[in-house]
Design a protein around this motif. Structure first.
Motif, PDB file in Angstrom:
ATOM      1  N   CYS A  78      38.292  37.454  48.249  1.00  0.00           N
ATOM      2  CA  CYS A  78      39.368  38.400  48.536  1.00  0.00           C
ATOM      3  C   CYS A  78      39.823  39.015  47.221  1.00  0.00           C
ATOM      4  O   CYS A  78      40.228  38.296  46.305  1.00  0.00           O
ATOM      5  CB  CYS A  78      40.511  37.646  49.209  1.00  0.00           C
ATOM      6  N   SER A  79      39.756  40.331  47.102  1.00  0.00           N
ATOM      7  CA  SER A  79      40.216  41.033  45.904  1.00  0.00           C
ATOM      8  C   SER A  79      41.385  41.936  46.256  1.00  0.00           C
ATOM      9  O   SER A  79      41.378  42.593  47.293  1.00  0.00           O
ATOM     10  CB  SER A  79      39.087  41.876  45.306  1.00  0.00           C
ATOM     11  N   PHE A  80      42.386  41.956  45.357  1.00  0.00           N
ATOM     12  CA  PHE A  80      43.568  42.770  45.621  1.00  0.00           C
ATOM     13  C   PHE A  80      44.153  43.310  44.322  1.00  0.00           C
ATOM     14  O   PHE A  80      43.915  42.781  43.238  1.00  0.00           O
ATOM     15  CB  PHE A  80      44.611  41.975  46.418  1.00  0.00           C
ATOM     16  N   LEU A  81      44.879  44.404  44.459  1.00  0.00           N
ATOM     17  CA  LEU A  81      45.540  45.049  43.326  1.00  0.00           C
ATOM     18  C   LEU A  81      46.766  44.235  42.905  1.00  0.00           C
ATOM     19  O   LEU A  81      47.266  43.411  43.680  1.00  0.00           O
ATOM     20  CB  LEU A  81      45.966  46.466  43.706  1.00  0.00           C
ATOM     21  N   PRO A  82      47.280  44.477  41.703  1.00  0.00           N
ATOM     22  CA  PRO A  82      48.501  43.780  41.283  1.00  0.00           C
ATOM     23  C   PRO A  82      49.670  43.953  42.258  1.00  0.00           C
ATOM     24  O   PRO A  82      50.514  43.070  42.388  1.00  0.00           O
ATOM     25  CB  PRO A  82      48.823  44.411  39.922  1.00  0.00           C
ATOM     26  N   SER A  83      49.696  45.051  42.998  1.00  0.00           N
ATOM     27  CA  SER A  83      50.762  45.299  43.977  1.00  0.00           C
ATOM     28  C   SER A  83      50.613  44.418  45.218  1.00  0.00           C
ATOM     29  O   SER A  83      51.511  44.364  46.054  1.00  0.00           O
ATOM     30  CB  SER A  83      50.741  46.764  44.409  1.00  0.00           C
ATOM     31  N   GLY A  84      49.450  43.745  45.359  1.00  0.00           N
ATOM     32  CA  GLY A  84      49.173  42.936  46.538  1.00  0.00           C
ATOM     33  C   GLY A  84      48.339  43.678  47.574  1.00  0.00           C
ATOM     34  O   GLY A  84      47.913  43.100  48.565  1.00  0.00           O
ATOM     35  N   GLU A  85      48.072  44.960  47.325  1.00  0.00           N
ATOM     36  CA  GLU A  85      47.264  45.755  48.255  1.00  0.00           C
ATOM     37  C   GLU A  85      45.812  45.290  48.215  1.00  0.00           C
ATOM     38  O   GLU A  85      45.223  45.152  47.140  1.00  0.00           O
ATOM     39  CB  GLU A  85      47.344  47.237  47.873  1.00  0.00           C
ATOM     40  N   ILE A  86      45.233  45.055  49.371  1.00  0.00           N
ATOM     41  CA  ILE A  86      43.873  44.531  49.478  1.00  0.00           C
ATOM     42  C   ILE A  86      42.853  45.591  49.073  1.00  0.00           C
ATOM     43  O   ILE A  86      42.927  46.743  49.509  1.00  0.00           O
ATOM     44  CB  ILE A  86      43.611  44.022  50.904  1.00  0.00           C
ATOM     45  N   ILE A  87      41.875  45.163  48.262  1.00  0.00           N
ATOM     46  CA  ILE A  87      40.769  46.033  47.842  1.00  0.00           C
ATOM     47  C   ILE A  87      39.546  45.753  48.705  1.00  0.00           C
ATOM     48  O   ILE A  87      38.933  46.662  49.244  1.00  0.00           O
ATOM     49  CB  ILE A  87      40.395  45.804  46.364  1.00  0.00           C
TER      50      ILE A  87
END
Length: 172
Positions: A78-87
């Motif tokens: 699971c990869s996500f941005l610092p904002s918590g938004e899923i990549i």
């Protein structure tokens, strides 16, 4: 005369030892944390993790993304941005951003290919509550890893093993 050479030699050796100790000490400007709420679960229960990345005072990092990986009978990423938004990945996963450091932006010339816009984060802590649904997992032992990708490098923190049971025991 010999005593003078012995003194000089001892001072030089002591200075070299001190320099070696200073240079060999790990100089990280950050720390990673990964805590697992419960290590033994049944399939269908949620894996709850607390992940953190702390940036020390006077430092800043161009964070690209964070990742949670579970290595086991079912590989999960699971990869996500610092904002918590899923990549990418993250099926059945909820990511809640609890806190994040101050953001600074920079605009500049990027490796000779034109201008780019990036984000650096200053002193403070990223904290996330991550909940992973295990409905589609197989039973077994899982090893969680929290990864921070920053400035083209990856930094990892491995958590304690998670035991996922299928009803009454470890069965595939």
């Amino acid at each position: 005369m010999e005593q003078k050479h012995a003194r000089i030699a001892s001072v030089v050796i002591a200075t070299l030892l001190i320099l070696v100790l200073i240079m060999s000490a790990p100089a990280q400007a950050f720390s990673l944390g990964l805590n697992i709420e419960k290590n033994i679960l049944k399939i269908g229960e949620k894996i709850n993790l607390d992940a953190s990345f702390t940036i020390d005072q006077g430092e800043n990092f161009p964070i690209e993304k964070f990742s949670i990986i579970l290595n086991g009978n079912t590989n999960f990423s699971c990869s996500f941005l610092p904002s918590g938004e899923i990549i990418s990945g993250c099926e059945g996963t909820t990511i809640t951003l609890i806190s994040m450091p101050n953001l600074t932006s920079e605009y500049g010339y990027d490796n000779g290919y034109g201008y780019s816009y990036g984000y650096n984060f200053g002193q403070g802590t990223f904290k996330y509550k991550i909940s992973i649904n295990t409905d589609n997992f197989h039973s077994g032992i899982y090893n969680p890893v929290f990864i921070t990708s920053a400035d083209g490098e990856q930094f990892e923190k491995q958590g304690d093993s998670i035991f996922l049971l299928n009803g009454g025991g470890l069965r595939g």
